[in-house]
Motif scaffolding. Structure first.
Motif, PDB file in Angstrom:
ATOM      1  N   GLY A 190     130.949  59.784  52.509  1.00  0.00           N
ATOM      2  CA  GLY A 190     132.572  59.603  52.940  1.00  0.00           C
ATOM      3  C   GLY A 190     133.196  60.773  52.540  1.00  0.00           C
ATOM      4  N   SER A 240     134.613  62.983  54.993  1.00  0.00           N
ATOM      5  CA  SER A 240     135.435  63.385  56.028  1.00  0.00           C
ATOM      6  C   SER A 240     136.790  63.131  55.673  1.00  0.00           C
ATOM      7  N   ARG A 241     137.109  62.469  54.689  1.00  0.00           N
ATOM      8  CA  ARG A 241     138.689  62.574  54.605  1.00  0.00           C
ATOM      9  C   ARG A 241     138.697  61.841  53.159  1.00  0.00           C
ATOM     10  N   ILE A 295     139.156  61.265  49.125  1.00  0.00           N
ATOM     11  CA  ILE A 295     138.665  61.756  47.791  1.00  0.00           C
ATOM     12  C   ILE A 295     137.379  62.601  48.017  1.00  0.00           C
ATOM     13  N   THR A 311     130.920  57.925  58.621  1.00  0.00           N
ATOM     14  CA  THR A 311     130.142  57.102  59.779  1.00  0.00           C
ATOM     15  C   THR A 311     130.405  57.858  61.260  1.00  0.00           C
ATOM     16  N   ASP A 318     125.471  55.624  58.116  1.00  0.00           N
ATOM     17  CA  ASP A 318     126.005  54.234  57.661  1.00  0.00           C
ATOM     18  C   ASP A 318     125.452  53.996  56.320  1.00  0.00           C
ATOM     19  N   VAL A 319     126.027  54.045  55.277  1.00  0.00           N
ATOM     20  CA  VAL A 319     125.823  53.935  53.887  1.00  0.00           C
ATOM     21  C   VAL A 319     125.235  52.660  53.764  1.00  0.00           C
ATOM     22  N   ASN A 363     130.499  58.483  47.064  1.00  0.00           N
ATOM     23  CA  ASN A 363     131.454  58.270  47.126  1.00  0.00           C
ATOM     24  C   ASN A 363     132.175  57.254  48.363  1.00  0.00           C
ATOM     25  N   SER A 373     133.494  54.876  41.151  1.00  0.00           N
ATOM     26  CA  SER A 373     133.756  53.518  41.044  1.00  0.00           C
ATOM     27  C   SER A 373     135.223  53.252  41.266  1.00  0.00           C
ATOM     28  N   TYR A 423     135.784  43.844  45.919  1.00  0.00           N
ATOM     29  CA  TYR A 423     135.817  45.231  45.544  1.00  0.00           C
ATOM     30  C   TYR A 423     135.602  45.347  44.103  1.00  0.00           C
ATOM     31  N   LYS A 463     132.270  47.349  42.364  1.00  0.00           N
ATOM     32  CA  LYS A 463     132.570  48.707  41.490  1.00  0.00           C
ATOM     33  C   LYS A 463     132.129  48.410  40.076  1.00  0.00           C
ATOM     34  N   GLY A 488     142.069  55.657  39.025  1.00  0.00           N
ATOM     35  CA  GLY A 488     143.173  54.593  39.113  1.00  0.00           C
ATOM     36  C   GLY A 488     143.489  54.709  40.731  1.00  0.00           C
ATOM     37  N   ILE A 490     144.852  56.513  43.655  1.00  0.00           N
ATOM     38  CA  ILE A 490     144.963  57.753  44.116  1.00  0.00           C
ATOM     39  C   ILE A 490     145.563  57.733  45.685  1.00  0.00           C
ATOM     40  N   THR A 505     145.532  58.089  49.164  1.00  0.00           N
ATOM     41  CA  THR A 505     144.521  58.146  50.262  1.00  0.00           C
ATOM     42  C   THR A 505     145.006  57.158  51.135  1.00  0.00           C
TER      43      THR A 505
HETATM   44  N1  LIG Z   1     142.158  55.464  46.669  1.00  0.00           N
HETATM   45  C1  LIG Z   1     142.016  54.927  45.682  1.00  0.00           C
HETATM   46  O1  LIG Z   1     143.032  54.746  44.936  1.00  0.00           O
HETATM   47  C2  LIG Z   1     140.628  54.986  45.073  1.00  0.00           C
HETATM   48  C3  LIG Z   1     140.807  54.353  43.717  1.00  0.00           C
HETATM   49  C4  LIG Z   1     139.655  54.107  43.128  1.00  0.00           C
HETATM   50  C5  LIG Z   1     138.363  54.250  43.566  1.00  0.00           C
HETATM   51  N2  LIG Z   1     138.336  54.707  44.909  1.00  0.00           N
HETATM   52  C6  LIG Z   1     137.093  55.003  45.567  1.00  0.00           C
HETATM   53  O2  LIG Z   1     137.049  56.306  46.048  1.00  0.00           O
HETATM   54  C7  LIG Z   1     136.071  56.424  46.925  1.00  0.00           C
HETATM   55  C8  LIG Z   1     136.824  57.093  48.105  1.00  0.00           C
HETATM   56  O3  LIG Z   1     138.129  56.492  48.512  1.00  0.00           O
HETATM   57  P1  LIG Z   1     139.173  57.184  49.437  1.00  0.00           P
HETATM   58  O4  LIG Z   1     140.347  56.553  49.097  1.00  0.00           O
HETATM   59  O5  LIG Z   1     139.118  58.495  49.527  1.00  0.00           O
HETATM   60  O6  LIG Z   1     138.858  56.224  50.738  1.00  0.00           O
HETATM   61  P2  LIG Z   1     139.211  56.571  52.421  1.00  0.00           P
HETATM   62  O7  LIG Z   1     140.447  57.636  52.405  1.00  0.00           O
HETATM   63  O8  LIG Z   1     139.407  55.276  53.015  1.00  0.00           O
HETATM   64  O9  LIG Z   1     137.829  57.276  52.682  1.00  0.00           O
HETATM   65  C9  LIG Z   1     136.618  56.546  52.788  1.00  0.00           C
HETATM   66  C10 LIG Z   1     135.397  57.541  53.051  1.00  0.00           C
HETATM   67  O10 LIG Z   1     134.188  56.416  53.118  1.00  0.00           O
HETATM   68  C11 LIG Z   1     133.562  56.809  54.323  1.00  0.00           C
HETATM   69  N3  LIG Z   1     132.849  55.498  54.726  1.00  0.00           N
HETATM   70  C12 LIG Z   1     133.435  54.265  54.588  1.00  0.00           C
HETATM   71  N4  LIG Z   1     132.371  53.410  55.113  1.00  0.00           N
HETATM   72  C13 LIG Z   1     131.361  54.180  55.071  1.00  0.00           C
HETATM   73  C14 LIG Z   1     130.067  53.620  55.925  1.00  0.00           C
HETATM   74  N5  LIG Z   1     129.507  52.258  55.797  1.00  0.00           N
HETATM   75  N6  LIG Z   1     129.088  54.688  55.656  1.00  0.00           N
HETATM   76  C15 LIG Z   1     129.336  55.968  55.518  1.00  0.00           C
HETATM   77  N7  LIG Z   1     130.759  56.353  55.177  1.00  0.00           N
HETATM   78  C16 LIG Z   1     131.769  55.474  54.925  1.00  0.00           C
HETATM   79  C17 LIG Z   1     134.696  57.126  55.336  1.00  0.00           C
HETATM   80  O11 LIG Z   1     134.218  57.791  56.580  1.00  0.00           O
HETATM   81  P3  LIG Z   1     134.914  57.245  57.998  1.00  0.00           P
HETATM   82  O12 LIG Z   1     135.856  58.063  58.427  1.00  0.00           O
HETATM   83  O13 LIG Z   1     133.598  57.356  58.995  1.00  0.00           O
HETATM   84  O14 LIG Z   1     135.144  55.717  58.007  1.00  0.00           O
HETATM   85  C18 LIG Z   1     135.604  57.956  54.658  1.00  0.00           C
HETATM   86  O15 LIG Z   1     135.088  59.480  54.836  1.00  0.00           O
HETATM   87  C19 LIG Z   1     135.698  54.797  47.384  1.00  0.00           C
HETATM   88  O16 LIG Z   1     134.549  54.567  46.865  1.00  0.00           O
HETATM   89  C20 LIG Z   1     136.807  54.025  46.746  1.00  0.00           C
HETATM   90  O17 LIG Z   1     136.492  52.672  46.615  1.00  0.00           O
HETATM   91  C21 LIG Z   1     139.500  55.040  45.621  1.00  0.00           C
END
Ligand SMILES: NC(=O)c1ccc[n+]([C@@H]2O[C@H](COP(=O)([O-])OP(=O)(O)OC[C@H]3O[C@@H](n4cnc5c(N)ncnc54)[C@H](OP(=O)(O)O)[C@@H]3O)[C@@H](O)[C@H]2O)c1
Length: 244
Positions: A9, A11-12, A14, A34, A60-61, A87, A138, A152, A156, A183, A185, A187
């Motif tokens: 994950g 591509s964008r 975290i 993906t 696809d994870v 991630n 997580s 979710y 986690k 916490g 973040i 995104t």
């Molecule tokens: N943002 C927060 O507040 C927050 C807080 C706590 C934990 N987290 C955790 O941190 C991690 C990253 O979150 P984020 O906020 O950066 O999310 P995000 O901006 O939505 O990015 C998600 C990333 O995961 C990839 N992804 C989604 N489904 C996938 C699949 N089936 N196979 C391969 N790649 C996949 C996406 O790729 P595509 O572009 O191909 O969809 C993208 O690169 C996640 O595990 C999230 O639960 C986030």
């Protein structure tokens, strides 16, 4: 950092910041998401910007065969894998009574089955190397629960118990496994949350702000580095003090 690192994950959000931080430290990076084209685009940019080796893959994870192909491609390109950052993740929020079985399944499959598939796939090369790190992203929600996020939170929390088991099982073989629990973040993931809800969250964060992707990337860089050689099975919460 002379290590080959897979960031799922990336591509964008975290994951991208983690990949960027590790590339800046000199690591070889496997960018995955993906969307194969997007992964390749990010990989090409990181290689040019930081002068490191990279590989961009589509994966696809939530699919074991696809994960295996990603690890095979990494081995074919670089001959080893030193660090896996689990991630990739999604949300499908709804109150429990309105949550469909599909929304339950897709979150558990993408956020938890993926951690099993990816960790299992890198274990064999790591065991041969007698060294490796598995870092799983997580969430504080996996520690404290959250209304509207039963799927979710369960995924986690599962990742935390999985990591502790992994740390106990493979610590004697030189494989370290830790969890980072962010916490809220800034995104795409939280973009759809109502502003009023986000303001309530910020009010309950002692540091009175949302986290930045760089906050998480810095901690992951530490966990991937040689400065954290005696840490395993830990959950590092990074949330501005939300949960304490
Ligand atoms: N943002 C927060 O507040 C927050 C807080 C706590 C934990 N987290 C955790 O941190 C991690 C990253 O979150 P984020 O906020 O950066 O999310 P995000 O901006 O939505 O990015 C998600 C990333 O995961 C990839 N992804 C989604 N489904 C996938 C699949 N089936 N196979 C391969 N790649 C996949 C996406 O790729 P595509 O572009 O191909 O969809 C993208 O690169 C996640 O595990 C999230 O639960 C986030």
């Amino acid at each position: 950092m002379d290590k080959v690192i897979i960031v799922t994950g990336s591509s964008r959000g975290i994951g991208l910041a983690i990949a960027e931080g590790l590339a800046a430290a000199g690591a070889t990076i496997v960018v995955s998401s993906t969307k194969e084209e997007k992964s390749k685009e990010v990989a090409t940019r990181l290689a040019a910007e930081y002068g490191v080796k990279t590989l961009g893959v589509g994966v696809d994870v939530s699919d074991e065969a696809s994960v295996k192909a990603m690890v095979d491609a990494t081995m074919a390109a670089f001959g080893r894998v030193d660090v896996l950052v689990n991630n990739a993740g999604i949300t499908r929020d709804n109150l429990l009574l309105r949550m469909s079985a599909e929304d339950w399944q897709s979150v558990i499959t993408t956020n938890l089955n993926s951690v099993f598939y990816c960790s299992k796939a890198v274990l064999r090369p790591m065991l041969k190397q007698r060294a490796g790190r598995i870092i799983t992203i997580s969430s504080v929600v996996g520690q404290m629960g959250n209304p509207g996020q039963a799927n979710y939170a369960a995924s986690k929390a599962g990742a935390i118990a999985f990591t502790k088991s992994l740390a106990k099982e493979y610590g004697p073989k030189g494989i370290l496994a830790n969890v980072v629990a962010p916490g809220f973040i800034e995104t795409d993931m939280i973009e759809s949350l109502p502003e009023q809800y986000l303001n309530t969250i910020i009010e309950s964060v002692p540091l009175r702000r949302l986290g930045q992707v760089s906050d998480i990337a810095n901690l992951v860089s530490f966990l991937a580095s040689d400065q954290s050689q005696y840490m395993t099975g830990q959950v590092l919460t990074i949330d501005g003090g939300l949960l304490m």
